[in-house]
Write a protein that holds these residues in place. Structure first.
Motif, PDB file in Angstrom:
ATOM      1  N   GLY A 138       3.685   7.855  -1.749  1.00  0.00           N
ATOM      2  CA  GLY A 138       4.757   7.018  -2.599  1.00  0.00           C
ATOM      3  C   GLY A 138       4.357   6.498  -3.885  1.00  0.00           C
ATOM      4  O   GLY A 138       3.083   5.772  -3.909  1.00  0.00           O
ATOM      5  N   ALA A 139       4.837   5.701  -5.288  1.00  0.00           N
ATOM      6  CA  ALA A 139       4.651   5.959  -6.175  1.00  0.00           C
ATOM      7  C   ALA A 139       3.854   4.350  -5.916  1.00  0.00           C
ATOM      8  O   ALA A 139       2.752   3.985  -6.540  1.00  0.00           O
ATOM      9  N   GLN A 140       4.214   2.822  -4.607  1.00  0.00           N
ATOM     10  CA  GLN A 140       3.474   2.248  -4.426  1.00  0.00           C
ATOM     11  C   GLN A 140       1.970   1.995  -3.835  1.00  0.00           C
ATOM     12  O   GLN A 140       0.846   1.381  -4.701  1.00  0.00           O
ATOM     13  N   GLN A 141       0.912   3.319  -3.485  1.00  0.00           N
ATOM     14  CA  GLN A 141       0.236   3.379  -3.704  1.00  0.00           C
ATOM     15  C   GLN A 141      -0.863   4.356  -4.930  1.00  0.00           C
ATOM     16  O   GLN A 141      -1.728   3.356  -4.650  1.00  0.00           O
ATOM     17  N   VAL A 142       0.156   4.338  -6.000  1.00  0.00           N
ATOM     18  CA  VAL A 142      -0.302   3.853  -7.203  1.00  0.00           C
ATOM     19  C   VAL A 142      -1.194   3.089  -7.676  1.00  0.00           C
ATOM     20  O   VAL A 142      -1.753   3.074  -8.277  1.00  0.00           O
ATOM     21  N   MET A 143      -0.044   2.128  -7.487  1.00  0.00           N
ATOM     22  CA  MET A 143      -0.036   0.420  -7.905  1.00  0.00           C
ATOM     23  C   MET A 143      -1.552  -0.038  -6.949  1.00  0.00           C
ATOM     24  O   MET A 143      -2.572  -0.573  -7.903  1.00  0.00           O
ATOM     25  N   PHE A 152       2.360   9.403 -25.816  1.00  0.00           N
ATOM     26  CA  PHE A 152       1.645   9.163 -26.617  1.00  0.00           C
ATOM     27  C   PHE A 152       0.237   9.844 -26.844  1.00  0.00           C
ATOM     28  O   PHE A 152      -0.765   9.163 -27.582  1.00  0.00           O
ATOM     29  N   ASP A 153      -0.013   9.612 -24.774  1.00  0.00           N
ATOM     30  CA  ASP A 153      -1.296   9.424 -24.933  1.00  0.00           C
ATOM     31  C   ASP A 153      -2.667  10.302 -25.178  1.00  0.00           C
ATOM     32  O   ASP A 153      -2.922  11.225 -24.515  1.00  0.00           O
ATOM     33  N   THR A 154      -3.446  10.099 -26.340  1.00  0.00           N
ATOM     34  CA  THR A 154      -3.901  11.019 -26.745  1.00  0.00           C
ATOM     35  C   THR A 154      -5.576  10.817 -26.500  1.00  0.00           C
ATOM     36  O   THR A 154      -6.595  10.929 -26.890  1.00  0.00           O
ATOM     37  N   GLU A 155      -5.633   8.965 -26.742  1.00  0.00           N
ATOM     38  CA  GLU A 155      -6.965   8.046 -26.001  1.00  0.00           C
ATOM     39  C   GLU A 155      -7.165   8.688 -24.095  1.00  0.00           C
ATOM     40  O   GLU A 155      -8.193   7.519 -24.771  1.00  0.00           O
ATOM     41  N   GLY A 156      -6.837   8.687 -23.619  1.00  0.00           N
ATOM     42  CA  GLY A 156      -7.048   8.612 -22.611  1.00  0.00           C
ATOM     43  C   GLY A 156      -6.619   7.323 -22.199  1.00  0.00           C
ATOM     44  O   GLY A 156      -7.614   6.015 -20.831  1.00  0.00           O
ATOM     45  N   LEU A 157      -5.508   6.389 -22.099  1.00  0.00           N
ATOM     46  CA  LEU A 157      -5.001   5.251 -21.993  1.00  0.00           C
ATOM     47  C   LEU A 157      -4.445   4.465 -20.880  1.00  0.00           C
ATOM     48  O   LEU A 157      -4.388   3.525 -20.495  1.00  0.00           O
ATOM     49  N   VAL A 158      -3.483   5.255 -20.442  1.00  0.00           N
ATOM     50  CA  VAL A 158      -2.150   5.815 -19.890  1.00  0.00           C
ATOM     51  C   VAL A 158      -2.080   6.314 -18.177  1.00  0.00           C
ATOM     52  O   VAL A 158      -2.739   7.393 -18.434  1.00  0.00           O
ATOM     53  N   VAL A 159      -2.362   5.384 -17.195  1.00  0.00           N
ATOM     54  CA  VAL A 159      -2.107   5.947 -16.144  1.00  0.00           C
ATOM     55  C   VAL A 159      -0.511   5.939 -16.135  1.00  0.00           C
ATOM     56  O   VAL A 159       0.312   4.666 -15.782  1.00  0.00           O
ATOM     57  N   TYR A 160      -0.054   7.226 -15.614  1.00  0.00           N
ATOM     58  CA  TYR A 160       1.401   7.932 -15.522  1.00  0.00           C
ATOM     59  C   TYR A 160       1.770   7.690 -13.613  1.00  0.00           C
ATOM     60  O   TYR A 160       0.837   8.378 -13.050  1.00  0.00           O
ATOM     61  N   ALA A 161       2.293   7.063 -13.243  1.00  0.00           N
ATOM     62  CA  ALA A 161       3.008   6.799 -12.097  1.00  0.00           C
ATOM     63  C   ALA A 161       4.276   7.435 -11.756  1.00  0.00           C
ATOM     64  O   ALA A 161       5.693   6.770 -12.582  1.00  0.00           O
ATOM     65  N   GLY A 162       4.932   9.149 -10.712  1.00  0.00           N
ATOM     66  CA  GLY A 162       5.818   9.061 -10.133  1.00  0.00           C
ATOM     67  C   GLY A 162       6.017   9.242  -9.709  1.00  0.00           C
ATOM     68  O   GLY A 162       4.783   8.816  -8.660  1.00  0.00           O
ATOM     69  N   SER A 205       0.921  -1.142   0.008  1.00  0.00           N
ATOM     70  CA  SER A 205      -0.106  -0.060   0.038  1.00  0.00           C
ATOM     71  C   SER A 205       0.853   0.908  -0.151  1.00  0.00           C
ATOM     72  O   SER A 205       1.031   1.935  -0.811  1.00  0.00           O
ATOM     73  N   ASP A 206       1.780   1.194   1.219  1.00  0.00           N
ATOM     74  CA  ASP A 206       2.419   2.710   0.600  1.00  0.00           C
ATOM     75  C   ASP A 206       4.049   2.449   1.444  1.00  0.00           C
ATOM     76  O   ASP A 206       4.908   3.395   2.057  1.00  0.00           O
ATOM     77  N   ARG A 248       7.652   9.421   1.528  1.00  0.00           N
ATOM     78  CA  ARG A 248       7.083   8.794   0.910  1.00  0.00           C
ATOM     79  C   ARG A 248       5.682   9.780  -0.280  1.00  0.00           C
ATOM     80  O   ARG A 248       4.733   9.781   0.303  1.00  0.00           O
ATOM     81  N   VAL A 249       6.695  10.099  -0.573  1.00  0.00           N
ATOM     82  CA  VAL A 249       5.920  11.253  -2.106  1.00  0.00           C
ATOM     83  C   VAL A 249       5.547  10.407  -2.871  1.00  0.00           C
ATOM     84  O   VAL A 249       6.680  10.495  -3.874  1.00  0.00           O
ATOM     85  N   GLY A 250       4.613  10.006  -3.958  1.00  0.00           N
ATOM     86  CA  GLY A 250       4.200  10.058  -6.074  1.00  0.00           C
ATOM     87  C   GLY A 250       3.836  10.814  -5.575  1.00  0.00           C
ATOM     88  O   GLY A 250       2.293  11.311  -5.557  1.00  0.00           O
TER      89      GLY A 250
END
Lengths: 406, 406
Positions: B112-117, B235-245, A277-278, B256-258
Motif C-alpha cells: 500500500g502507499a501507506q508503506q511509502v510514507m 517536472f523532476d529533473t534534479e531528483g527532488l521528488v518522491v512519488y507514491a502511487g 505502516s501498512d 495492499r499494493v502501492g
C-alpha cells in the motif's frame, strides 16, 4: 561530454542525507547471497525457503477460488488493522492449545513475523536502547533492531541454548535493555534448541530484571524427533513475554502472514504503528490461513511437513557425515531447516565460503548472524529445505572436497 | 476479592514503558470512527472505501484462479523485497506514460502507499526533524510522520492548493525540514487540486531550499471533469521528488499494493527498511495487479470508475445544494472521493459532528486532519464513494436539518 556534464550535475546537485538510524544499514547478507545464488549453476544451500512441494497448493487453490467467487468484496475491500476477526479467533484457539495467551494478553495479525520485530521495536526501543540477542541469531531480526538505533548485546550459545551466566552478567551490567530476543526452538541459524531448564531460567531472569522477552517461534511445529518443549510464553503469568508466530514455514511465506501474542497494552501500541505502516495485512491471505486452519487438515499437513523435512534432514546429516572432514563439526538437529557447521579454529571461514561459491556451492558465512559482524566466526549455515536431494548431494560433496583440503 | 488481587498484581508488576516516538500516538481518529460507524443504523459518510461495485472482481477471480492452478509456487514462495519484477516493469511503463521516472530514478513495490510514507520517513527523518504538510492533510500520513518523531509544519490551503507565500515563509524560517508532503490532486480531505502554476512554484521552492517533495497521488486517475494536470514528479529533473502511487482506489485496497518512484539512492534505503519491515509485499496481489494492468482493460476499468464516482459525486453535490443551509460552504470537486464542508465561524464544529452522530449520520471532524489537532476547525469531511445513494440521501437530509437549526 554532454552526458558527462548531466551526470555530474545530477550527482552534484544533491547528496541525499539519511536518518541516523538507517545510515549504517546494509542490505541483509542473506538476501544479497539469495540474489547471487540465483545463478542456476550454483548449488544454493544458503536460502531458508520452504521446499516447493511443501505448500498445500491444492487446498489453497480451492479456498481461494471459493472466496473470489462467493465473497470477492471480503478479499478486495479495506479491512481492520488488528486482523481478520475469524483468523484472530482461530489463532487464539490454536495458541491456547499450546498454553499461549493468558488473561491480559491480546493477538494481532501481522504481515509476516518480520513485522512483529518491526512493530515491537518501534513501540519499545529508543535510539541507544539495548536489545539482548543470541549470538548467532536471525539476521533479519538483528537488522530490524538496528534499524531503530538499538544497540545489540550478544549472548553466546551453548549446545542447549543461551549461556545463562553470560545472560545474567549482561542483564546485571546494562541498564538500557528493553527486551531479550530468542528463537528457543530449532534456532536460525544454529539449529540449537533451548533446554527446558534454561527456558525456565530465562523467564526467571527476565522477571528478576524486569525486562521483556521476545520469543520468535517460526520452526516450533517442525520437530522430527524428541519431545516438544513448552514455549517460554506458556510460563508467562506476569505479562513479560511477546510471542511471534508465523505461517511462513507451515503454510506459505509468499502470503506474508504472521501474528503476535502479547500483553494488551503492547498490542495496542503495535496496532497504532501498524496503521501507519501498512494499514492491515493482505486480507485474501488472512482468509486463506483461517479457512485452511479450520476447514482443512492443518494437523495432517504439519505431519506431512515433518516427514518431508525429517527425510531431507536425515539425508543431509548422512551426506555431511560421509563427506566432511572430521575436523568440521556440525549440529545434530531435532527439527527446523538449518544445520550449523563449525570449521577448525585455524581456518579462515570467509575465505572458505568464498572458495565454496567459486566451486559452485553457496553457504551463509556465520559472521552474517553475529550481533557484531566484525567478530571472528568459524561457522557457516547450511539449509536443506530448499535444495533437491540431487543438489544436496552435489553441494555437500563439493564442500567435503574443500574441507579435506584443510 | 481474588480477582481484585490478581488484577492489582498484574497491573502492579509492570507498567510498560514505550519509546518516545510512539508514547504520544493515538489510534487514527478515522479508524476509530470507522469502527463506531460499524453500527448498521448509522449512515457513515466518514469512510474512504471504494464502492463495493468498484472492484474488477470477475477479472481478478479469473487471474487468481489461473495463477493458483498453473503456478501456485509463484504465489506461495518467498519473493524479493523490491517487488515482483514483471509488476515493477509494467509500473515503470505506466509511470512513463505520465512523464514519471527519469534517469536516476528507481521503483519499489510497497504494501500500500501507506508503506511509502513509513519507509521514506524512516529513511529520512530523525526525531525532531520537520515535515511540511498541507493543513488539512491525510491523517494516516500525518500519524506515520509523527510515529518517527517528526515535527509537523502545517501550511494553509487555498482553493487552488497550498498557500505558496506561507510555504516559502516556512522554508525560510526552519532549518530541519526533510520533505514537503503534498496530495496535489483531489486532496484528502479537502478535495482541492493544486493549480499548474502552484505545482511549478512548489517544485522551484523545493529546488531553491534543497528540500525533497513527497507527492502522494492515490486519486489522480479519478478525474470526473476538467483537464488532467501534470504531476509534480513529472517536472523532476534534479531528483527532488518522491512519488507514491496506489492500486487501492483503482483496483482494490484489501490487496495492499502501492509503489514508489524516487531517486535510486532513496529507493535503496527504503528497500533495506522494507526487508526489516515485511520482507516483501504479498506476491499473489502483486501478480494480480500486473496481470490486470497488462492483460485486461485497465483503461476501460478506469473509465468505468470515473463514470461510477462522477454520478455519485454529482448526486451528492446536488443533495448538499438542496439540503444544507446556505451558511455551510462545500468544495465543488472535479474528482476524488471527498467533499469538504465548512460551517460558519460561530458554530462549534465538534459539537455539530457529535450531534450528527447522535442523529445517526457520521462525518469526520476537520480537526482530525490538522497538523496540530488542538487548532480550531470549522470543517468536516464527507465521503460519497462508500455509501449507497439511499444512504447519501438519508444522511445528507439529516445533516441538512441540523444545519438549518444553526
Amino acid at each position: 561530454m554532454i552526458l558527462y556534464i548531466i551526470i555530474f550535475r545530477k550527482r552534484d546537485f544533491m547528496d541525499y542525507i539519511f536518518s541516523n538510524r538507517v545510515s549504517g544499514l546494509k542490505p541483509s547478507a542473506i538476501r544479497e547471497i539469495f540474489k547471487y545464488a540465483a545463478d542456476p549453476t550454483v548449488v544454493s544451500l544458503s536460502a531458508g525457503n520452504p521446499a516447493p512441494d511443501a505448500f498445500p497448493a491444492k487446498a489453497l487453490e480451492e479456498i481461494s477460488a471459493r472466496l473470489m467467487r462467493e465473497n470477492p468484496t471480503l478479499a478486495l475491500q479495506y479491512s481492520i488493522t488488528e486482523g481478520y476477526t475469524p483468523l484472530r479467533e482461530s489463532l487464539k484457539d490454536y495458541m491456547a492449545t499450546k498454553g499461549i495467551g493468558k488473561e491480559g494478553d491480546d493477538l494481532i495479525v501481522t504481515s509476516g513475523a518480520q513485522q512483529v520485530m518491526d512493530l515491537l521495536t518501534k513501540s519499545l526501543v529508543n535510539e541507544g536502547d539495548e536489545v539482548v540477542c543470541e549470538a548467532p541469531s536471525f539476521i533479519g531480526s538483528l537488522n530490524t533492531f538496528r534499524s531503530y538505533g538499538a544497540k545489540l548485546l550478544g549472548v553466546p550459545m551453548d549446545a542447549d541454548g543461551m549461556n545463562m551466566e553470560a545472560l545474567e552478567e549482561t542483564l546485571r551490567t546494562h541498564d538500557k535493555i528493553r527486551f531479550i530476543y530468542t528463537i528457543p526452538t530449532f534456532q536460525n541459524p544454529s539449529g540449537i534448541t533451548m533446554s527446558l531448564e534454561k527456558r525456565h531460567r530465562l523467564y526467571e531472569l527476565a522477571k528478576e530484571y524486569k525486562v521483556l522477552i521476545l520469543e520468535d517461534n517460526p520452526y516450533g511445529e517442525l520437530r522430527y524427533k524428541g519431545e516438544d518443549l513448552p514455549t517460554v510464553k506458556s510460563f508467562d503469568t506476569e505479562g513479560l513475554v511477546v510471542y511471534a508466530g508465523s505461517f511462513s514455514k507451515v503454510i506459505s511465506p509468499g502470503m506474508r502472514v504472521g501474528w503476535c501474542v502479547a500483553p494488551a497494552p503492547i498490542i495496542q501500541k503495535m496496532t497504532v504503528c501498524k496503521q501507519g505502516s501498512d494499514v492491515h495485512t493482505n486480507i485474501w491471505s488472512q482468509v486463506l490461513c483461517h479457512e485452511f486452519m479450520t476447514k482443512y487438515d492443518f494437523e495432517g499437513h504439519l505431519r506431512f511437513l515433518r516427514e518431508l523435512y525429517s527425510k531431507k534432514a536425515e539425508y543431509t546429516l548422512k551426506l555431511l557425515r560421509e563427506n566432511l572432514s572430521d575436523k568440521v563439526k556440525f549440529t545434530d538437529i531435532d527439527g527446523g531447516l538449518f544445520i550449523w557447521c563449525t570449521l577448525p579454529e585455524d581456518v579462515d571461514m570467509p575465505a572458505f565460503c568464498l572458495d565454496a561459491v567459486k566451486n559452485k556451492v553457496c553457504v551463509v558465512p556465520g559472521t552474517a548472524f553475529l550481533t557484531d559482524e566484525n567478530e571472528v566466526s568459524h561457522d557457516f549455515r547450511i539449509n536443506f529445505s530448499t535444495p533437491t536431494d540431487e543438489q544436496l548431494k552435489k553441494g555437500i560433496e563439493i564442500l567435503g572436497e574443500l574441507t579435506k583440503k584443510l
